[in-house]
Design a protein around this motif. Structure first.
Motif, PDB file in Angstrom:
ATOM      1  N   VAL A  67       0.966  -1.259  -0.091  1.00 39.00           N
ATOM      2  CA  VAL A  67       0.179   0.130  -0.046  1.00 39.00           C
ATOM      3  C   VAL A  67       0.939   1.229  -0.098  1.00 39.00           C
ATOM      4  N   ASP A  68       0.424   2.318  -0.798  1.00 32.73           N
ATOM      5  CA  ASP A  68       1.314   3.474  -0.649  1.00 32.73           C
ATOM      6  C   ASP A  68       0.647   4.514   0.342  1.00 32.73           C
ATOM      7  N   ALA A  69       1.272   4.734   1.149  1.00 37.31           N
ATOM      8  CA  ALA A  69       0.532   5.684   2.081  1.00 37.31           C
ATOM      9  C   ALA A  69       0.766   7.382   1.952  1.00 37.31           C
ATOM     10  N   GLY A  70       1.411   7.467   0.591  1.00 34.83           N
ATOM     11  CA  GLY A  70       1.824   8.748   0.136  1.00 34.83           C
ATOM     12  C   GLY A  70       3.388   9.588   0.377  1.00 34.83           C
ATOM     13  N   SER A  71       3.581   9.297   1.797  1.00 37.06           N
ATOM     14  CA  SER A  71       4.979   9.635   1.909  1.00 37.06           C
ATOM     15  C   SER A  71       5.716   8.917   3.272  1.00 37.06           C
ATOM     16  N   LEU A  72       6.975   9.053   3.469  1.00 36.12           N
ATOM     17  CA  LEU A  72       7.625   8.174   4.335  1.00 36.12           C
ATOM     18  C   LEU A  72       7.161   8.500   5.711  1.00 36.12           C
ATOM     19  N   ASP A  73       6.908   9.894   5.873  1.00 36.28           N
ATOM     20  CA  ASP A  73       6.292  10.396   7.197  1.00 36.28           C
ATOM     21  C   ASP A  73       4.983   9.836   7.489  1.00 36.28           C
ATOM     22  N   LYS A  74       4.299   9.712   6.508  1.00 39.67           N
ATOM     23  CA  LYS A  74       2.956   9.085   6.797  1.00 39.67           C
ATOM     24  C   LYS A  74       2.885   7.658   6.766  1.00 39.67           C
ATOM     25  N   ALA A  75       3.815   6.953   6.268  1.00 37.40           N
ATOM     26  CA  ALA A  75       4.026   5.512   6.174  1.00 37.40           C
ATOM     27  C   ALA A  75       4.634   5.139   7.699  1.00 37.40           C
ATOM     28  N   ASN A  76       5.735   5.735   8.039  1.00 37.89           N
ATOM     29  CA  ASN A  76       5.956   5.447   9.474  1.00 37.89           C
ATOM     30  C   ASN A  76       5.051   5.835  10.633  1.00 37.89           C
ATOM     31  N   ALA A  77       4.214   6.868  10.421  1.00 36.92           N
ATOM     32  CA  ALA A  77       3.050   7.154  11.428  1.00 36.92           C
ATOM     33  C   ALA A  77       2.122   6.144  11.299  1.00 36.92           C
ATOM     34  N   LEU A  78       1.848   5.463  10.150  1.00 39.06           N
ATOM     35  CA  LEU A  78       0.653   4.715  10.175  1.00 39.06           C
ATOM     36  C   LEU A  78       1.388   3.324  10.758  1.00 39.06           C
ATOM     37  N   MET A  79       2.336   2.953  10.460  1.00 37.22           N
ATOM     38  CA  MET A  79       2.980   1.570  11.105  1.00 37.22           C
ATOM     39  C   MET A  79       2.963   1.685  12.474  1.00 37.22           C
ATOM     40  N   GLU A  80       3.729   2.808  13.147  1.00 41.51           N
ATOM     41  CA  GLU A  80       3.572   3.017  14.526  1.00 41.51           C
ATOM     42  C   GLU A  80       2.329   2.965  15.016  1.00 41.51           C
ATOM     43  N   LEU A 131       9.643   1.964  -6.414  1.00 43.04           N
ATOM     44  CA  LEU A 131       9.908   2.006  -4.999  1.00 43.04           C
ATOM     45  C   LEU A 131       9.810   3.113  -4.361  1.00 43.04           C
ATOM     46  N   THR A 132       8.722   3.728  -4.108  1.00 38.57           N
ATOM     47  CA  THR A 132       8.656   5.106  -3.640  1.00 38.57           C
ATOM     48  C   THR A 132       8.561   5.003  -2.130  1.00 38.57           C
ATOM     49  N   ASP A 133       8.732   6.249  -1.342  1.00 37.29           N
ATOM     50  CA  ASP A 133       8.892   6.431  -0.266  1.00 37.29           C
ATOM     51  C   ASP A 133       7.769   6.045   0.819  1.00 37.29           C
ATOM     52  N   GLY A 134       6.630   6.297   0.274  1.00 38.12           N
ATOM     53  CA  GLY A 134       5.512   6.186   1.060  1.00 38.12           C
ATOM     54  C   GLY A 134       5.052   4.703   0.859  1.00 38.12           C
ATOM     55  N   ILE A 135       5.568   3.437   0.492  1.00 35.80           N
ATOM     56  CA  ILE A 135       5.352   2.272   0.160  1.00 35.80           C
ATOM     57  C   ILE A 135       5.326   1.521   1.521  1.00 35.80           C
ATOM     58  N   ILE A 136       4.407   0.641   1.950  1.00 30.42           N
ATOM     59  CA  ILE A 136       4.299  -0.272   3.286  1.00 30.42           C
ATOM     60  C   ILE A 136       4.115  -1.400   2.514  1.00 30.42           C
ATOM     61  N   ARG A 137       4.937  -2.529   3.141  1.00 31.53           N
ATOM     62  CA  ARG A 137       4.917  -3.758   2.601  1.00 31.53           C
ATOM     63  C   ARG A 137       4.361  -4.427   3.821  1.00 31.53           C
ATOM     64  N   PHE A 138       3.018  -5.107   3.724  1.00 25.59           N
ATOM     65  CA  PHE A 138       2.576  -5.883   4.559  1.00 25.59           C
ATOM     66  C   PHE A 138       2.725  -7.365   4.380  1.00 25.59           C
ATOM     67  N   SER A 139       3.025  -8.226   5.605  1.00 22.94           N
ATOM     68  CA  SER A 139       2.696  -9.449   5.422  1.00 22.94           C
ATOM     69  C   SER A 139       1.484  -9.899   5.994  1.00 22.94           C
ATOM     70  N   ILE A 140       0.503 -10.088   5.662  1.00 20.22           N
ATOM     71  CA  ILE A 140      -0.863 -10.353   6.538  1.00 20.22           C
ATOM     72  C   ILE A 140      -1.002 -11.647   7.052  1.00 20.22           C
ATOM     73  N   GLY A 141      -1.232 -11.301   8.339  1.00 21.48           N
ATOM     74  CA  GLY A 141      -1.219 -12.661   9.368  1.00 21.48           C
ATOM     75  C   GLY A 141      -2.531 -13.374   9.252  1.00 21.48           C
ATOM     76  N   LEU A 142      -2.572 -14.367  10.167  1.00 19.75           N
ATOM     77  CA  LEU A 142      -3.730 -15.276  10.083  1.00 19.75           C
ATOM     78  C   LEU A 142      -5.040 -14.864  10.881  1.00 19.75           C
TER      79      LEU A 142
END
Length: 399
Positions: free
Chosen positions: A312-325, A367-378
């Motif tokens: 998923v592309d969150a739009g920017s690295l800052d947004k990606a990091n904030a979302l993951m946190e 491979l843009t800054d805002g990309i988040i790679r998810f390994s989806i769980g069970l």
């Protein structure tokens, strides 16, 4: 008849030393002989069922290798202490000074770093190409090329390799096609599609519990024997030997792989469809919008779905990091590298697992800054997970 990898694992039956339903673990580094001649024959590789020294082989490692060879439909397999402990010996066994590799440009960062930065020390060069552009792949092959290398589903952008078409190109030029199948075990069977060597990082989906590292090479008996040769085998001489305890543990986990992959895929498809409908830039081979959706469908073992990896592309690295946190704070998963765990794992690959790839090249491959790679769980209730993730995205103005 359709290839059924889970049936091949199911049909293996081992008995432990004392009749146990699990094979006994060979907790020895060296093995004894009743005669000196048998020791000599074993060292020469001519005494089947005898063991000399556990760097060469051990019963536990051979049990796991046999199961993985059955899963991939190869004659043999050799397990290693890590995914890179499988990948690098394969490349070094096939190449020597002056040789050339044609590789996909979107591959695991460690593999990229090995080919780009380390292999040139040995005078082995690599051309990195867009593996989905078959004309570019063939144009990159030279008289010195010895290997065509790709990932069935690439890390981290989820590009899908056309394995039957790549196999035709490889055979036309007399090259082995080596496929890393870490992202798509059971779902894709590369050997059935024309690959010559299949590699996995066992650390990921196959083990599935994020408690060990491991790797495997599945191929012909002849190639596996060459890797194990005491005289010039890369696996034998570089020594990436898997520990027997770990081999036994992975073998137990392998037996539930078919159940886990189905759930990973089901959950990932649900989230991908929801995120795309919400207007997020979403990459998942199960979506019709994925450029290789139909190709994946044509190659897949249907019951295992499109895999557990989602971008998923969150739009920017800052947004990606904030979302993951925030998602970690809300107990939706872990901000961690790797994949295949029972809980969802997420990372920004540009600054983690693919950070070895130079920034310009990351941009070129998308491979843009805002990309988040998810390994989806069970997750049992994936709708609940989606609603919680959506709330996090709303809170951060991503949605």
């Amino acid at each position: 008849m359709k290839f059924k990898p889970a049936d091949h694992i199911q049909d293996l039956q081992y008995f432990g030393e004392f009749g146990g339903v699990n094979p006994s673990i060979s907790d020895s580094s060296t093995y004894t002989f009743l005669s000196a001649k048998t020791m000599f024959d074993t060292f020469e590789g001519n005494a089947e069922g005898c063991y000399l020294y556990s760097r060469h082989s051990s019963p536990s490692n051979l049990y796991l290798g046999e199961a993985l060879a059955a899963m991939e439909g190869t004659e043999a397999a050799n397990v290693a202490a890590s995914g890179m402990g499988a990948i690098t010996p394969v490349l070094l066994q096939l190449c020597q000074a002056g040789d050339h590799v044609v590789s996909s440009r979107t591959i695991y960062g460690g593999t990229y770093a090995f080919l780009k930065n380390f292999a040139p020390r040995l005078n082995i060069t690599t051309s990195f190409v867009d593996i989905t552009d078959l004309e570019k792949v063939e144009a990159a092959i030279t008289k010195d090329t010895k290997v065509l290398y790709c990932e069935a589903v690439s890390n981290p952008l989820l590009e899908v390799a056309d394995i039957p078409a790549l196999s035709k190109i490889a055979k036309k030029h007399g090259l082995p096609l080596v496929v890393d199948n870490t992202f798509s075990p059971l779902a894709i069977s590369p050997i059935e599609l024309g690959a010559d060597v299949v590699i996995h990082s066992l650390t990921k989906f196959i083990n599935g519990s994020s408690d060990t590292v491991g790797g495997v090479t599945c191929a012909s008996q002849e190639f596996i024997d060459s890797l194990r040769s005491v005289n010039d085998g890369a696996n034998m001489l570089l020594g990436p030997t898997m520990d027997s305890m770990r081999a036994a543990s992975i073998l137990k986990n392998l037996r539930t792989l078919h159940i886990r992959i189905k759930q990973h895929s089901k959950n990932a498809l649900y989230l991908a469809e929801k995120f795309e409908a919400d207007g997020l830039k979403t990459v998942y081979p199960g979506l019709k919008s994925h450029p290789s959706h139909e190709l994946y469908k044509s190659m897949m073992n249907e019951e295992y779905g499109f895999g557990g990896m989602l971008v998923v592309d969150a739009g920017s690295l800052d947004k990606a990091n904030a979302l993951m946190e925030l998602m970690q704070e809300k107990n939706l998963g872990y901000l961690a590298v790797s994949l295949g765990f029972y809980k969802t794992l997420f990372s920004a690959p540009g600054t983690s697992t693919s950070s070895e790839i130079p920034e310009e090249e990351q941009k070129e491959m998308g491979l843009t800054d805002g990309i988040i790679r998810f390994s989806i769980g069970l997750d049992n209730d994936i709708e609940r997970t989606y609603n919680m993730m959506k709330e996090c995205m709303k809170e951060l103005n991503i949605l």
